[in-house]
Design a protein around this motif. Structure first.
Motif, PDB file in Angstrom:
ATOM      1  N   GLY A  28       0.818  -1.217   0.000  1.00 30.68           N
ATOM      2  CA  GLY A  28       0.000   0.000   0.000  1.00 30.68           C
ATOM      3  C   GLY A  28       0.844   1.257   0.000  1.00 30.68           C
ATOM      4  N   ALA A  29       1.903   1.264   0.789  1.00 34.10           N
ATOM      5  CA  ALA A  29       2.779   2.439   0.856  1.00 34.10           C
ATOM      6  C   ALA A  29       3.512   2.647  -0.470  1.00 34.10           C
ATOM      7  N   VAL A  30       4.002   1.563  -1.062  1.00 33.64           N
ATOM      8  CA  VAL A  30       4.723   1.669  -2.331  1.00 33.64           C
ATOM      9  C   VAL A  30       3.779   2.116  -3.441  1.00 33.64           C
ATOM     10  N   LYS A  31       2.524   1.640  -3.426  1.00 35.73           N
ATOM     11  CA  LYS A  31       1.528   2.068  -4.416  1.00 35.73           C
ATOM     12  C   LYS A  31       1.324   3.575  -4.374  1.00 35.73           C
ATOM     13  N   LYS A  32       1.379   4.149  -3.164  1.00 35.06           N
ATOM     14  CA  LYS A  32       1.204   5.603  -3.018  1.00 35.06           C
ATOM     15  C   LYS A  32       2.443   6.372  -3.447  1.00 35.06           C
ATOM     16  N   GLY A  33       3.545   5.669  -3.684  1.00 37.46           N
ATOM     17  CA  GLY A  33       4.774   6.330  -4.101  1.00 37.46           C
ATOM     18  C   GLY A  33       5.758   6.554  -2.970  1.00 37.46           C
ATOM     19  N   ASP A  34       5.438   6.051  -1.779  1.00 40.60           N
ATOM     20  CA  ASP A  34       6.344   6.190  -0.643  1.00 40.60           C
ATOM     21  C   ASP A  34       7.487   5.182  -0.743  1.00 40.60           C
ATOM     22  N   THR A  35       8.642   5.541  -0.196  1.00 42.33           N
ATOM     23  CA  THR A  35       9.743   4.601  -0.070  1.00 42.33           C
ATOM     24  C   THR A  35       9.603   3.907   1.272  1.00 42.33           C
ATOM     25  N   VAL A  36       9.618   2.595   1.262  1.00 36.02           N
ATOM     26  CA  VAL A  36       9.507   1.817   2.496  1.00 36.02           C
ATOM     27  C   VAL A  36      10.905   1.348   2.873  1.00 36.02           C
ATOM     28  N   GLN A  37      11.288   1.618   4.113  1.00 33.60           N
ATOM     29  CA  GLN A  37      12.605   1.229   4.580  1.00 33.60           C
ATOM     30  C   GLN A  37      12.465   0.306   5.779  1.00 33.60           C
ATOM     31  N   LEU A  38      13.064  -0.875   5.666  1.00 26.78           N
ATOM     32  CA  LEU A  38      13.116  -1.822   6.771  1.00 26.78           C
ATOM     33  C   LEU A  38      14.556  -1.787   7.283  1.00 26.78           C
ATOM     34  N   ILE A  39      14.754  -1.117   8.407  1.00 24.64           N
ATOM     35  CA  ILE A  39      16.092  -0.883   8.950  1.00 24.64           C
ATOM     36  C   ILE A  39      16.842  -2.213   9.078  1.00 24.64           C
ATOM     37  N   PHE A  73      14.798  -2.450  -5.206  1.00 19.09           N
ATOM     38  CA  PHE A  73      15.186  -2.888  -3.871  1.00 19.09           C
ATOM     39  C   PHE A  73      16.636  -2.496  -3.659  1.00 19.09           C
ATOM     40  N   ALA A  74      16.879  -1.761  -2.599  1.00 18.58           N
ATOM     41  CA  ALA A  74      18.236  -1.360  -2.228  1.00 18.58           C
ATOM     42  C   ALA A  74      18.581  -2.079  -0.922  1.00 18.58           C
ATOM     43  N   THR A  75      19.601  -2.898  -0.942  1.00 21.41           N
ATOM     44  CA  THR A  75      19.972  -3.700   0.220  1.00 21.41           C
ATOM     45  C   THR A  75      20.511  -2.834   1.349  1.00 21.41           C
ATOM     46  N   GLY A  76      20.108  -3.139   2.572  1.00 13.27           N
ATOM     47  CA  GLY A  76      20.637  -2.456   3.742  1.00 13.27           C
ATOM     48  C   GLY A  76      22.018  -2.982   4.102  1.00 13.27           C
ATOM     49  N   LYS A  77      22.791  -2.180   4.789  1.00 13.94           N
ATOM     50  CA  LYS A  77      24.163  -2.554   5.130  1.00 13.94           C
ATOM     51  C   LYS A  77      24.223  -3.818   5.990  1.00 13.94           C
ATOM     52  N   ALA A  78      23.379  -3.915   7.003  1.00 15.57           N
ATOM     53  CA  ALA A  78      23.399  -5.082   7.884  1.00 15.57           C
ATOM     54  C   ALA A  78      23.073  -6.367   7.125  1.00 15.57           C
ATOM     55  N   PHE A  79      22.112  -6.300   6.211  1.00 16.46           N
ATOM     56  CA  PHE A  79      21.733  -7.470   5.417  1.00 16.46           C
ATOM     57  C   PHE A  79      22.867  -7.850   4.465  1.00 16.46           C
ATOM     58  N   LYS A  80      23.450  -6.863   3.831  1.00 13.44           N
ATOM     59  CA  LYS A  80      24.558  -7.110   2.906  1.00 13.44           C
ATOM     60  C   LYS A  80      25.738  -7.735   3.645  1.00 13.44           C
ATOM     61  N   ASP A  81      26.048  -7.196   4.837  1.00 12.62           N
ATOM     62  CA  ASP A  81      27.145  -7.743   5.637  1.00 12.62           C
ATOM     63  C   ASP A  81      26.879  -9.178   6.065  1.00 12.62           C
ATOM     64  N   ALA A  82      25.627  -9.466   6.442  1.00  7.51           N
ATOM     65  CA  ALA A  82      25.278 -10.823   6.872  1.00  7.51           C
ATOM     66  C   ALA A  82      25.418 -11.813   5.717  1.00  7.51           C
ATOM     67  N   VAL A  83      24.999 -11.410   4.525  1.00  5.26           N
ATOM     68  CA  VAL A  83      25.095 -12.296   3.356  1.00  5.26           C
ATOM     69  C   VAL A  83      26.546 -12.540   2.988  1.00  5.26           C
ATOM     70  N   ASN A  84      27.375 -11.506   3.132  1.00 10.34           N
ATOM     71  CA  ASN A  84      28.785 -11.617   2.766  1.00 10.34           C
ATOM     72  C   ASN A  84      29.659 -12.156   3.900  1.00 10.34           C
ATOM     73  N   GLY A  85      29.065 -12.504   5.022  1.00  6.04           N
ATOM     74  CA  GLY A  85      29.803 -13.116   6.121  1.00  6.04           C
ATOM     75  C   GLY A  85      30.657 -12.144   6.922  1.00  6.04           C
ATOM     76  N   ALA A  86      30.348 -10.860   6.863  1.00  2.86           N
ATOM     77  CA  ALA A  86      31.140  -9.892   7.609  1.00  2.86           C
ATOM     78  C   ALA A  86      30.656  -9.741   9.038  1.00  2.86           C
TER      79      ALA A  86
END
Length: 86
Positions: A28-39, A73-86
């Motif tokens: 619903g938020a994306v349909k309205k044009g809002d950017t949704v961010q999941l920290i 979709f823009a990956t968050g730093k914590a998610f990127k670090d977890a995937v890359n094993g950092a």
């Protein structure tokens, strides 16, 4: 839901309802044009694709492709670090 339900201590049915509500809210938020961010996970910004000319591969005929909204979709730093094993 099988992996999420035990982690949060709810039944699969309650977990499914929660996840469905989260997805509906994000949609619903994306349909309205809002950017949704999941920290810690990422963000879902919207974009626009202009009208363009395309071709049907089988016939080579040209077609007009209308403009449309897109979701990125823009990956968050914590998610990127977890995937890359950092």
């Amino acid at each position: 839901m099988d992996a999420i339900a035990p982690t949060i201590g709810n039944s699969k049915a309650v977990t499914a309802e929660t996840v469905d509500a989260l997805i509906a809210t994000i949609t619903g938020a994306v349909k309205k044009g809002d950017t949704v961010q999941l920290i810690g996970f990422g963000s879902f910004p919207t974009g626009a694709r202009a009208a363009r000319l395309g071709r049907i591969p089988a016939t080579g005929a040209e077609i007009q492709i209308p403009p449309e909204k897109t979701v990125k979709f823009a990956t968050g730093k914590a998610f990127k670090d977890a995937v890359n094993g950092a």
